[in-house]
Design a protein around this motif. Structure first.
Motif, PDB file in Angstrom:
ATOM      1  N   UNK A  48      43.130  16.744   7.519  1.00 11.58           N
ATOM      2  CA  UNK A  48      41.716  16.452   7.326  1.00 11.58           C
ATOM      3  C   UNK A  48      41.108  17.480   6.363  1.00 11.58           C
ATOM      4  N   UNK A  49      40.327  17.018   5.388  1.00  9.37           N
ATOM      5  CA  UNK A  49      39.668  17.952   4.467  1.00  9.37           C
ATOM      6  C   UNK A  49      38.639  18.807   5.202  1.00  9.37           C
ATOM      7  N   UNK A  50      38.575  20.091   4.849  1.00  6.19           N
ATOM      8  CA  UNK A  50      37.594  20.990   5.461  1.00  6.19           C
ATOM      9  C   UNK A  50      37.324  22.152   4.518  1.00  6.19           C
ATOM     10  N   UNK A  51      36.113  22.682   4.606  1.00 10.83           N
ATOM     11  CA  UNK A  51      35.749  23.837   3.784  1.00 10.83           C
ATOM     12  C   UNK A  51      34.667  24.626   4.507  1.00 10.83           C
ATOM     13  N   UNK A  65      43.792  19.896   1.496  1.00 14.40           N
ATOM     14  CA  UNK A  65      43.342  18.520   1.338  1.00 14.40           C
ATOM     15  C   UNK A  65      41.958  18.465   0.701  1.00 14.40           C
ATOM     16  N   UNK A  66      41.075  19.382   1.085  1.00 12.36           N
ATOM     17  CA  UNK A  66      39.750  19.406   0.469  1.00 12.36           C
ATOM     18  C   UNK A  66      39.859  19.712  -1.026  1.00 12.36           C
ATOM     19  N   UNK A  67      40.833  20.529  -1.404  1.00 12.74           N
ATOM     20  CA  UNK A  67      41.003  20.890  -2.809  1.00 12.74           C
ATOM     21  C   UNK A  67      41.250  19.667  -3.685  1.00 12.74           C
ATOM     22  N   UNK A  79      26.051  29.847   6.766  1.00 13.38           N
ATOM     23  CA  UNK A  79      27.416  29.350   6.568  1.00 13.38           C
ATOM     24  C   UNK A  79      27.782  28.307   7.613  1.00 13.38           C
ATOM     25  N   UNK A  80      28.562  27.324   7.175  1.00  7.47           N
ATOM     26  CA  UNK A  80      28.968  26.245   8.071  1.00  7.47           C
ATOM     27  C   UNK A  80      30.375  25.782   7.722  1.00  7.47           C
ATOM     28  N   UNK A  81      31.056  25.283   8.727  1.00  9.24           N
ATOM     29  CA  UNK A  81      32.347  24.648   8.531  1.00  9.24           C
ATOM     30  C   UNK A  81      32.089  23.160   8.330  1.00  9.24           C
ATOM     31  N   UNK A  82      32.510  22.628   7.192  1.00 13.16           N
ATOM     32  CA  UNK A  82      32.310  21.218   6.858  1.00 13.16           C
ATOM     33  C   UNK A  82      33.639  20.488   7.049  1.00 13.16           C
ATOM     34  N   UNK A  83      33.632  19.458   7.865  1.00 11.27           N
ATOM     35  CA  UNK A  83      34.855  18.711   8.140  1.00 11.27           C
ATOM     36  C   UNK A  83      34.684  17.237   7.783  1.00 11.27           C
ATOM     37  N   UNK A  88      47.690  12.438   0.845  1.00 11.97           N
ATOM     38  CA  UNK A  88      46.983  13.386  -0.023  1.00 11.97           C
ATOM     39  C   UNK A  88      47.389  14.818   0.303  1.00 11.97           C
ATOM     40  N   UNK A  89      47.528  15.106   1.588  1.00  9.06           N
ATOM     41  CA  UNK A  89      47.948  16.440   2.008  1.00  9.06           C
ATOM     42  C   UNK A  89      49.329  16.780   1.449  1.00  9.06           C
ATOM     43  N   UNK A  90      50.231  15.823   1.465  1.00  6.79           N
ATOM     44  CA  UNK A  90      51.569  16.060   0.940  1.00  6.79           C
ATOM     45  C   UNK A  90      51.570  16.204  -0.577  1.00  6.79           C
TER      46      UNK A  90
END
Length: 301
Positions: A134-137, A151-153, A266-270, A285-287
Protein backbone atom coordinates in the motif's frame (compact mmCIF):
# COMPACT_ATOMS: atom_id res chain seq x y z
CA UNK A 1 62.51 70.53 19.22
CA UNK A 2 60.98 67.14 19.68
CA UNK A 3 58.74 65.76 17.00
CA UNK A 4 56.27 62.98 17.48
CA UNK A 5 55.90 60.41 14.77
CA UNK A 6 52.37 60.18 13.44
CA UNK A 7 50.35 57.35 14.81
CA UNK A 8 49.33 54.90 12.12
CA UNK A 9 46.19 52.91 12.71
CA UNK A 10 46.70 49.20 12.68
CA UNK A 11 44.65 47.62 9.90
CA UNK A 12 41.86 45.52 11.31
CA UNK A 13 41.13 42.16 9.77
CA UNK A 14 37.79 41.92 7.96
CA UNK A 15 34.90 40.88 10.12
CA UNK A 16 33.16 37.57 9.59
CA UNK A 17 30.06 39.14 8.07
CA UNK A 18 32.15 41.11 5.59
CA UNK A 19 34.09 38.01 4.59
CA UNK A 20 30.83 36.15 4.00
CA UNK A 21 29.49 38.99 1.84
CA UNK A 22 32.58 38.89 -0.39
CA UNK A 23 32.43 35.11 -0.60
CA UNK A 24 28.73 35.33 -1.47
CA UNK A 25 29.43 37.90 -4.19
CA UNK A 26 32.18 35.75 -5.72
CA UNK A 27 30.02 32.65 -5.55
CA UNK A 28 27.08 34.34 -7.30
CA UNK A 29 29.35 35.66 -10.06
CA UNK A 30 30.90 32.26 -10.64
CA UNK A 31 27.51 30.54 -10.84
CA UNK A 32 26.10 33.24 -13.12
CA UNK A 33 29.02 33.02 -15.53
CA UNK A 34 28.79 29.25 -15.95
CA UNK A 35 25.16 29.19 -17.18
CA UNK A 36 24.52 29.45 -20.90
CA UNK A 37 21.52 31.63 -21.82
CA UNK A 38 19.94 28.67 -23.60
CA UNK A 39 19.80 26.75 -20.31
CA UNK A 40 17.25 29.22 -18.93
CA UNK A 41 15.34 29.85 -22.14
CA UNK A 42 17.10 33.05 -23.27
CA UNK A 43 18.53 33.73 -26.73
CA UNK A 44 22.31 34.02 -26.95
CA UNK A 45 22.31 36.78 -29.57
CA UNK A 46 25.33 37.89 -31.60
CA UNK A 47 26.76 40.63 -29.38
CA UNK A 48 27.06 38.81 -26.08
CA UNK A 49 30.50 39.31 -24.53
CA UNK A 50 29.62 38.33 -20.96
CA UNK A 51 30.36 34.69 -20.17
CA UNK A 52 27.14 33.07 -19.05
CA UNK A 53 24.25 35.26 -17.94
CA UNK A 54 24.22 39.02 -17.50
CA UNK A 55 23.38 40.53 -14.12
CA UNK A 56 20.15 42.00 -15.45
CA UNK A 57 19.11 38.59 -16.75
CA UNK A 58 19.63 36.97 -13.36
CA UNK A 59 17.69 39.80 -11.72
CA UNK A 60 14.82 39.49 -14.20
CA UNK A 61 14.59 35.70 -13.92
CA UNK A 62 14.66 35.95 -10.12
CA UNK A 63 12.13 38.80 -9.98
CA UNK A 64 14.49 41.15 -8.09
CA UNK A 65 15.73 44.64 -8.96
CA UNK A 66 18.86 44.92 -11.08
CA UNK A 67 20.34 47.54 -8.73
CA UNK A 68 19.72 45.34 -5.73
CA UNK A 69 21.27 42.30 -7.40
CA UNK A 70 24.28 44.36 -8.53
CA UNK A 71 24.84 45.47 -4.93
CA UNK A 72 24.69 41.83 -3.89
CA UNK A 73 27.49 40.95 -6.32
CA UNK A 74 29.42 44.00 -5.07
CA UNK A 75 29.31 42.66 -1.50
CA UNK A 76 27.24 45.59 -0.26
CA UNK A 77 25.83 45.29 3.25
CA UNK A 78 22.20 44.60 2.37
CA UNK A 79 19.58 42.27 3.78
CA UNK A 80 18.70 39.17 1.77
CA UNK A 81 15.41 37.36 2.39
CA UNK A 82 15.06 33.60 2.14
CA UNK A 83 12.53 34.12 -0.65
CA UNK A 84 15.14 35.95 -2.75
CA UNK A 85 17.79 33.32 -1.97
CA UNK A 86 15.39 30.61 -3.05
CA UNK A 87 14.68 32.45 -6.33
CA UNK A 88 18.40 32.94 -7.01
CA UNK A 89 19.11 29.27 -6.31
CA UNK A 90 16.51 28.25 -8.88
CA UNK A 91 17.62 30.79 -11.49
CA UNK A 92 21.28 29.78 -11.14
CA UNK A 93 20.37 26.06 -11.32
CA UNK A 94 22.13 25.25 -8.05
CA UNK A 95 22.31 21.66 -6.91
CA UNK A 96 21.64 20.64 -3.30
CA UNK A 97 25.21 21.29 -2.11
CA UNK A 98 25.44 24.65 -3.88
CA UNK A 99 22.07 25.71 -2.52
CA UNK A 100 23.16 24.87 1.03
CA UNK A 101 26.39 26.84 0.46
CA UNK A 102 24.42 29.87 -0.78
CA UNK A 103 22.23 29.96 2.33
CA UNK A 104 25.22 29.43 4.60
CA UNK A 105 27.11 32.35 3.04
CA UNK A 106 24.02 34.53 3.46
CA UNK A 107 23.74 33.43 7.12
CA UNK A 108 20.18 32.30 6.48
CA UNK A 109 18.29 29.11 7.23
CA UNK A 110 16.91 27.32 4.20
CA UNK A 111 13.25 26.60 5.03
CA UNK A 112 12.70 24.00 2.29
CA UNK A 113 12.13 20.38 3.29
CA UNK A 114 15.30 19.41 1.43
CA UNK A 115 17.33 21.35 3.98
CA UNK A 116 15.42 20.69 7.16
CA UNK A 117 12.49 18.52 8.10
CA UNK A 118 11.09 16.83 11.19
CA UNK A 119 13.02 13.69 12.04
CA UNK A 120 11.42 10.46 10.89
CA UNK A 121 11.89 7.87 13.61
CA UNK A 122 12.99 4.26 12.97
CA UNK A 123 9.54 3.15 14.11
CA UNK A 124 7.90 5.36 11.50
CA UNK A 125 10.23 4.08 8.78
CA UNK A 126 9.31 0.54 9.76
CA UNK A 127 5.63 1.46 9.56
CA UNK A 128 6.06 2.79 6.01
CA UNK A 129 7.84 -0.42 5.06
CA UNK A 130 5.24 -2.64 6.69
CA UNK A 131 2.38 -0.93 4.84
CA UNK A 132 3.70 -1.99 1.44
CA UNK A 133 2.37 -2.79 -1.09
CA UNK A 134 0.00 0.00 0.00
CA UNK A 135 1.34 3.48 -0.86
CA UNK A 136 2.17 5.62 2.18
CA UNK A 137 4.12 8.76 2.98
CA UNK A 138 4.70 11.33 5.72
CA UNK A 139 3.64 14.91 4.93
CA UNK A 140 3.49 18.12 6.91
CA UNK A 141 0.65 20.64 6.82
CA UNK A 142 2.37 22.47 3.94
CA UNK A 143 2.19 19.30 1.79
CA UNK A 144 5.96 18.72 1.85
CA UNK A 145 6.67 15.01 1.40
CA UNK A 146 9.06 14.14 4.22
CA UNK A 147 9.34 10.37 3.71
CA UNK A 148 7.70 7.72 1.54
CA UNK A 149 7.76 4.03 0.72
CA UNK A 150 8.52 2.25 -2.56
CA UNK A 151 4.94 2.02 -3.78
CA UNK A 152 4.19 5.69 -3.12
CA UNK A 153 7.34 6.59 -5.06
CA UNK A 154 5.70 5.16 -8.21
CA UNK A 155 2.07 6.02 -7.52
CA UNK A 156 2.05 9.07 -9.82
CA UNK A 157 5.25 8.70 -11.82
CA UNK A 158 8.77 8.64 -10.41
CA UNK A 159 9.06 10.67 -7.22
CA UNK A 160 12.73 9.73 -6.83
CA UNK A 161 13.47 11.73 -10.00
CA UNK A 162 11.94 14.90 -8.50
CA UNK A 163 14.48 17.20 -6.77
CA UNK A 164 14.01 17.05 -2.98
CA UNK A 165 13.12 20.74 -2.76
CA UNK A 166 10.26 20.14 -5.24
CA UNK A 167 8.74 17.17 -3.40
CA UNK A 168 5.63 19.04 -2.37
CA UNK A 169 2.18 17.74 -3.28
CA UNK A 170 0.80 21.20 -4.07
CA UNK A 171 3.62 21.95 -6.50
CA UNK A 172 3.44 18.53 -8.10
CA UNK A 173 -0.33 18.54 -8.59
CA UNK A 174 -0.29 22.04 -10.11
CA UNK A 175 2.94 21.93 -12.14
CA UNK A 176 4.21 18.37 -12.72
CA UNK A 177 2.93 16.75 -15.94
CA UNK A 178 3.29 13.17 -14.63
CA UNK A 179 1.28 13.83 -11.48
CA UNK A 180 -1.38 15.76 -13.37
CA UNK A 181 -1.79 12.94 -15.90
CA UNK A 182 -2.13 10.36 -13.09
CA UNK A 183 -4.96 12.10 -11.19
CA UNK A 184 -8.35 11.16 -12.59
CA UNK A 185 -10.36 14.07 -11.14
CA UNK A 186 -7.67 16.72 -11.50
CA UNK A 187 -9.75 19.92 -11.37
CA UNK A 188 -11.62 18.80 -8.26
CA UNK A 189 -8.37 17.72 -6.62
CA UNK A 190 -6.63 21.03 -7.32
CA UNK A 191 -9.54 23.06 -5.95
CA UNK A 192 -9.78 20.90 -2.82
CA UNK A 193 -6.04 21.07 -2.14
CA UNK A 194 -5.98 24.86 -2.50
CA UNK A 195 -8.83 25.08 0.02
CA UNK A 196 -7.02 22.76 2.43
CA UNK A 197 -3.81 24.77 2.07
CA UNK A 198 -5.65 27.99 2.91
CA UNK A 199 -7.13 26.37 6.03
CA UNK A 200 -3.69 25.18 7.16
CA UNK A 201 -1.94 28.46 6.36
CA UNK A 202 -4.02 30.42 8.87
CA UNK A 203 -1.70 29.24 11.62
CA UNK A 204 1.49 30.02 9.69
CA UNK A 205 0.96 33.49 8.23
CA UNK A 206 4.26 35.29 7.69
CA UNK A 207 6.45 32.19 7.95
CA UNK A 208 9.10 32.22 5.17
CA UNK A 209 8.59 28.64 3.96
CA UNK A 210 4.84 29.14 3.57
CA UNK A 211 5.32 32.48 1.80
CA UNK A 212 7.85 30.89 -0.56
CA UNK A 213 5.47 28.08 -1.46
CA UNK A 214 2.56 30.47 -2.04
CA UNK A 215 4.63 32.81 -4.20
CA UNK A 216 5.96 29.96 -6.32
CA UNK A 217 2.50 28.49 -6.87
CA UNK A 218 1.12 31.87 -7.86
CA UNK A 219 3.99 32.46 -10.28
CA UNK A 220 3.92 29.05 -11.92
CA UNK A 221 0.24 28.10 -12.06
CA UNK A 222 -2.67 30.19 -13.38
CA UNK A 223 -4.98 27.42 -12.13
CA UNK A 224 -3.69 27.87 -8.60
CA UNK A 225 -4.16 31.64 -8.78
CA UNK A 226 -7.77 31.12 -9.83
CA UNK A 227 -8.48 28.58 -7.09
CA UNK A 228 -6.70 30.65 -4.44
CA UNK A 229 -8.86 33.69 -5.23
CA UNK A 230 -11.97 31.65 -4.36
CA UNK A 231 -11.06 31.90 -0.63
CA UNK A 232 -12.49 28.45 -0.04
CA UNK A 233 -11.57 26.62 3.16
CA UNK A 234 -11.89 22.86 3.65
CA UNK A 235 -10.76 20.71 6.54
CA UNK A 236 -8.99 17.38 6.23
CA UNK A 237 -11.05 14.30 5.52
CA UNK A 238 -10.69 10.82 4.13
CA UNK A 239 -11.96 10.20 0.61
CA UNK A 240 -11.79 7.84 -2.34
CA UNK A 241 -9.20 8.77 -4.98
CA UNK A 242 -8.63 7.45 -8.46
CA UNK A 243 -5.31 7.34 -10.31
CA UNK A 244 -4.20 6.32 -13.78
CA UNK A 245 -0.85 4.84 -12.84
CA UNK A 246 1.65 4.81 -15.75
CA UNK A 247 2.89 1.33 -14.77
CA UNK A 248 -0.18 -0.73 -13.80
CA UNK A 249 -3.24 1.26 -14.88
CA UNK A 250 -6.35 2.42 -13.03
CA UNK A 251 -6.28 2.42 -9.21
CA UNK A 252 -9.17 3.16 -6.82
CA UNK A 253 -7.84 3.96 -3.34
CA UNK A 254 -9.10 5.14 0.03
CA UNK A 255 -7.01 8.08 1.26
CA UNK A 256 -6.58 8.40 5.04
CA UNK A 257 -4.62 10.92 7.16
CA UNK A 258 -3.21 9.65 10.45
CA UNK A 259 -1.93 12.55 12.57
CA UNK A 260 1.42 12.07 14.31
CA UNK A 261 0.80 14.58 17.10
CA UNK A 262 -1.92 16.57 18.86
CA UNK A 263 -1.62 19.43 16.37
CA UNK A 264 -2.56 19.30 12.66
CA UNK A 265 1.06 19.11 11.54
CA UNK A 266 2.94 16.03 10.29
CA UNK A 267 0.73 13.14 9.27
CA UNK A 268 1.01 9.63 7.91
CA UNK A 269 -0.88 9.46 4.60
CA UNK A 270 -2.06 6.01 3.53
CA UNK A 271 -3.79 4.66 0.42
CA UNK A 272 -5.66 1.37 0.74
CA UNK A 273 -7.33 -0.49 -2.16
CA UNK A 274 -11.10 -0.20 -2.64
CA UNK A 275 -11.37 -3.41 -4.69
CA UNK A 276 -9.51 -6.62 -5.43
CA UNK A 277 -8.32 -5.44 -8.85
CA UNK A 278 -6.64 -2.41 -7.27
CA UNK A 279 -5.08 -4.63 -4.60
CA UNK A 280 -3.53 -6.88 -7.27
CA UNK A 281 -2.26 -3.89 -9.23
CA UNK A 282 -0.67 -2.41 -6.11
CA UNK A 283 1.18 -5.67 -5.58
CA UNK A 284 2.48 -5.51 -9.16
CA UNK A 285 3.46 -1.87 -8.70
CA UNK A 286 5.37 -2.74 -5.55
CA UNK A 287 7.34 -5.39 -7.42
CA UNK A 288 8.04 -3.00 -10.31
CA UNK A 289 9.24 -0.18 -8.07
CA UNK A 290 12.96 0.32 -8.64
CA UNK A 291 15.60 1.35 -6.14
CA UNK A 292 16.40 0.36 -2.56
CA UNK A 293 13.65 -0.98 -0.37
CA UNK A 294 14.18 1.56 2.42
CA UNK A 295 11.52 4.29 2.70
CA UNK A 296 12.86 7.50 1.18
CA UNK A 297 13.45 10.42 3.49
CA UNK A 298 14.47 14.05 2.96
CA UNK A 299 18.00 14.63 4.16
CA UNK A 300 20.10 17.66 4.88
CA UNK A 301 22.52 18.30 1.95
Amino acid sequence: MTTTAPVTATPQPPRGAEIRRHELAAFLRSRRERIAPEQVGLPRGTRRRTPGLRREEVAQLSAVGITWYTWLEQARDIQVSVQVLDALARTLLLDASERAHLFQLAAAADPTPAASCPSVTPALRETLRALEPFPACVQNSRYDILAYNRTYARLMGDLDAVPPEDRNCMLLVYTDSDWRAAIVHLEETMRLMAARLRASMAGHLGEPAWKMLLKRLECESPEFRENWRRYEVVGNRSKTKEFLNPYVGHLTLEHTDLWLGPQAGPRLVTYTPKNEETRERLERLYELAAGPREPREQRTP
